[in-house]
Every structure is written in C-alpha cells, then in structure tokens.
Motif scaffolding. Structure first.
Motif, PDB file in Angstrom:
ATOM      1  N   ILE A 172       1.299   9.353   1.722  1.00 37.78           N
ATOM      2  CA  ILE A 172       2.403   8.901   0.868  1.00 37.78           C
ATOM      3  C   ILE A 172       1.871   7.827  -0.073  1.00 37.78           C
ATOM      4  O   ILE A 172       1.350   6.795   0.358  1.00 37.78           O
ATOM      5  CB  ILE A 172       3.582   8.359   1.699  1.00 37.78           C
ATOM      6  CG1 ILE A 172       4.173   9.497   2.542  1.00 37.78           C
ATOM      7  CG2 ILE A 172       4.647   7.749   0.785  1.00 37.78           C
ATOM      8  CD1 ILE A 172       5.387   9.099   3.352  1.00 37.78           C
ATOM      9  N   ASP A 173       2.010   8.107  -1.375  1.00 36.53           N
ATOM     10  CA  ASP A 173       1.527   7.199  -2.422  1.00 36.53           C
ATOM     11  C   ASP A 173       2.567   6.096  -2.637  1.00 36.53           C
ATOM     12  O   ASP A 173       3.707   6.371  -3.020  1.00 36.53           O
ATOM     13  CB  ASP A 173       1.323   8.024  -3.704  1.00 36.53           C
ATOM     14  CG  ASP A 173       0.799   7.198  -4.866  1.00 36.53           C
ATOM     15  OD1 ASP A 173       0.781   5.955  -4.775  1.00 36.53           O
ATOM     16  OD2 ASP A 173       0.443   7.821  -5.882  1.00 36.53           O
ATOM     17  N   LEU A 174       2.146   4.859  -2.398  1.00 33.31           N
ATOM     18  CA  LEU A 174       3.066   3.720  -2.519  1.00 33.31           C
ATOM     19  C   LEU A 174       2.970   3.007  -3.861  1.00 33.31           C
ATOM     20  O   LEU A 174       3.581   1.959  -4.037  1.00 33.31           O
ATOM     21  CB  LEU A 174       2.795   2.707  -1.397  1.00 33.31           C
ATOM     22  CG  LEU A 174       3.064   3.152   0.034  1.00 33.31           C
ATOM     23  CD1 LEU A 174       2.657   2.048   1.004  1.00 33.31           C
ATOM     24  CD2 LEU A 174       4.531   3.512   0.239  1.00 33.31           C
ATOM     25  N   GLY A 175       2.162   3.543  -4.782  1.00 31.04           N
ATOM     26  CA  GLY A 175       2.105   2.920  -6.106  1.00 31.04           C
ATOM     27  C   GLY A 175       0.882   2.044  -6.289  1.00 31.04           C
ATOM     28  O   GLY A 175      -0.180   2.296  -5.740  1.00 31.04           O
ATOM     29  N   SER A 176       1.057   0.996  -7.066  1.00 28.60           N
ATOM     30  CA  SER A 176      -0.070   0.124  -7.444  1.00 28.60           C
ATOM     31  C   SER A 176      -0.488  -0.767  -6.272  1.00 28.60           C
ATOM     32  O   SER A 176       0.239  -0.906  -5.281  1.00 28.60           O
ATOM     33  CB  SER A 176       0.362  -0.769  -8.610  1.00 28.60           C
ATOM     34  OG  SER A 176       1.368  -1.647  -8.151  1.00 28.60           O
ATOM     35  N   LEU A 177      -1.643  -1.406  -6.412  1.00 27.48           N
ATOM     36  CA  LEU A 177      -2.083  -2.356  -5.387  1.00 27.48           C
ATOM     37  C   LEU A 177      -1.085  -3.500  -5.251  1.00 27.48           C
ATOM     38  O   LEU A 177      -0.755  -3.920  -4.138  1.00 27.48           O
ATOM     39  CB  LEU A 177      -3.450  -2.939  -5.745  1.00 27.48           C
ATOM     40  CG  LEU A 177      -4.711  -2.118  -5.443  1.00 27.48           C
ATOM     41  CD1 LEU A 177      -5.940  -2.972  -5.700  1.00 27.48           C
ATOM     42  CD2 LEU A 177      -4.727  -1.562  -4.032  1.00 27.48           C
ATOM     43  N   ALA A 178      -0.616  -4.011  -6.384  1.00 26.95           N
ATOM     44  CA  ALA A 178       0.277  -5.174  -6.340  1.00 26.95           C
ATOM     45  C   ALA A 178       1.562  -4.852  -5.581  1.00 26.95           C
ATOM     46  O   ALA A 178       2.129  -5.711  -4.914  1.00 26.95           O
ATOM     47  CB  ALA A 178       0.597  -5.653  -7.750  1.00 26.95           C
ATOM     48  N   VAL A 179       2.006  -3.587  -5.678  1.00 24.77           N
ATOM     49  CA  VAL A 179       3.251  -3.193  -5.010  1.00 24.77           C
ATOM     50  C   VAL A 179       2.956  -2.547  -3.651  1.00 24.77           C
ATOM     51  O   VAL A 179       3.414  -3.000  -2.604  1.00 24.77           O
ATOM     52  CB  VAL A 179       4.059  -2.212  -5.900  1.00 24.77           C
ATOM     53  CG1 VAL A 179       5.274  -1.685  -5.153  1.00 24.77           C
ATOM     54  CG2 VAL A 179       4.465  -2.896  -7.190  1.00 24.77           C
TER      55      VAL A 179
END
Ligand SMILES: NC(=O)c1ccc[n+]([C@@H]2O[C@H](COP(=O)([O-])OP(=O)(O)OC[C@H]3O[C@@H](n4cnc5c(N)ncnc54)[C@H](OP(=O)(O)O)[C@@H]3O)[C@@H](O)[C@H]2O)c1
Length: 200
Positions: A172-179
């Motif tokens: 599951i792709d959770l988005g950017s590193l910051a998020v």
C-alpha cells in the motif's frame, strides 16, 4: 532484474533476506563485522543469499538498510554515490535498551535518513512489522499481509511496490516521505505494529 544488497544482518535484515530467498530472489547480506561472520547465517537462510562487505551490498541496484538508528551514520559513511539507485529505509528512530526516541527536530525519520544517503531515491518500507511477520508466510486469513511503502520518487516506489507484490504481500502506497513515512514511523505514527490483511 535489479540486484539487491542489504546493509544490516540483524532481525530485520535477515527477515528481508529470508523473504527474498523464499521467492528465489538473490541478495547480498552485510554487517559491520564482515562477510566471514555471516557464513552460517547466509547458509541457513538459503540459496541465493550471499555474504558480502557493506560496500558490496551498497553497490547493488536496490539497497536495504536495516541498522540501529545510532549506527546509521557509520553504516552509510564513505560509500560511493548512490547515483539515483534505490535505498530502502527500514529503520525506526528508537533503540534498545532505553527505547528513548531520537530527537529528529520535528522531521520524519526518513527525511533525516535521506540526508545520510545523498542522491539515493529513498523509499520507506519494511519497518512496521515484527521480523517474523516479514520472514513468514504473507498469506493470512484468506488475504495478503499488508506492507506499507512511501517515497518521493514514483519510479522507485513502483519498483519497491512490484518487489513487495512478488514477495506475496499486499503493498500500500502511503505517498511522500513527509506524509507516508510519518504514518509508519515508530514511535509516533498510527500504523506501526499493525498486522493488517488485505482481501481481494
Ligand atoms: N527488530 C524489530 O522488531 C524491527 C522492526 C521493524 C524495524 N526495525 C528497525 O530495523 C533496524 C534494524 O533493527 P534490527 O532489530 O534488525 O537490529 P539488530 O538485530 O540489532 O541488527 C542490526 C544490524 O546492523 C548491523 N550494523 C551496525 N552497524 C553497522 C555498520 N556500520 N555497517 C554495517 N552494518 C552495521 C549489525 O551488524 P554487526 O552485528 O556486525 O555490528 C547488525 O547486523 C532498526 O532501525 C530498527 O528500528 C526493527
């Protein structure tokens, strides 16, 4: 196929090597003490997993880093430029025996990690489950065990997502590193230690 190296041959490094070996994917496993110290460990993990030096592991197309947080600067020191190769941050900013979180100055731990691997395409993954769940059968309850991943480079994330699929997990792709990395960060994020299963 991309070559794979693993820096760190403790609980998580060996669990990743085991998951790869079970799927016939070769990798070079390394630690701080050198390949001779890993002879019995790689033999036990299975064919395709070889012991190498830290620098040999770091030269592969995909480099997993699974090292205690305070040891990361040494583990990533004096390496050739990553030159846009993929580095997977499996680490959490907390350590035995005190389990006192490291001060990250308010940043996500993967953002701090990325500064130690300049020019790498960093993906955060394989940090939120206990080692036996990474090494074990990803088929569970009639579904697939979830592995989260996040990063700022779409191509790197696609490659790690494909590898996760190939290992039999549900990525599951959770988005950017910051998020995304903040969501799986331990301690602090809401997702670590959740053993989730995806159906369908
Ligand atoms: N254990 C868990 O439940 C778990 C779960 C998810 C994520 N994590 C994270 O995964 C990371 C590794 O945890 P772990 O439990 O696998 O730790 P570990 O069992 O203590 O293993 C750490 C490994 O790092 C190696 N290492 C240390 N300094 C090094 C250096 N300079 N160069 C190369 N290798 C070096 C050690 O090699 P030597 O022994 O030769 O020094 C050892 O193989 C940590 O950041 C942790 O937060 C752990």
């Amino acid at each position: 196929m991309s070559s794979i190296g693993i820096i760190g041959a403790g609980n998580i490094g060996r669990a990743i090597a085991t998951a790869l070996a079970k799927n016939g994917i070769p990798a070079t496993l390394s630690n701080s003490r050198g390949p001779d110290s890993l002879a019995d460990i790689v033999a036990a993990i299975g064919p395709g997993i070889t012991a190498g030096s830290r620098k040999e592991a770091a030269a592969k197309d995909i480099v997993f880093v699974a090292v205690n947080w305070s040891k990361l600067p040494a583990a990533l020191a004096d390496l050739p430029d990553f030159g846009s190769r993929i580095v997977v941050d499996t680490n959490n900013p907390i350590e035995a025996p005190l389990f006192k979180p490291f001060d990250l100055g308010g940043r996500a731990s993967s953002e701090v990690f990325a500064d130690m691997a300049p020019s790498a395409r960093v993906v955060k993954a394989f940090n939120h489950l206990q080692p036996h769940l990474v090494a074990g059968d990803p088929a569970s309850e009639g579904g697939k065990r979830v592995l989260f991943y996040s990063g700022d480079d779409a191509g790197a994330k696609a490659e790690i997502g494909a590898l996760i699929d190939r290992l039999g997990f549900a990525g599951i792709d959770l988005g950017s590193l910051a998020v995304g990395a903040r969501l799986v960060q331990f301690p602090g994020g809401p997702l670590p230690a959740l053993n989730l299963v995806r159906f369908g």
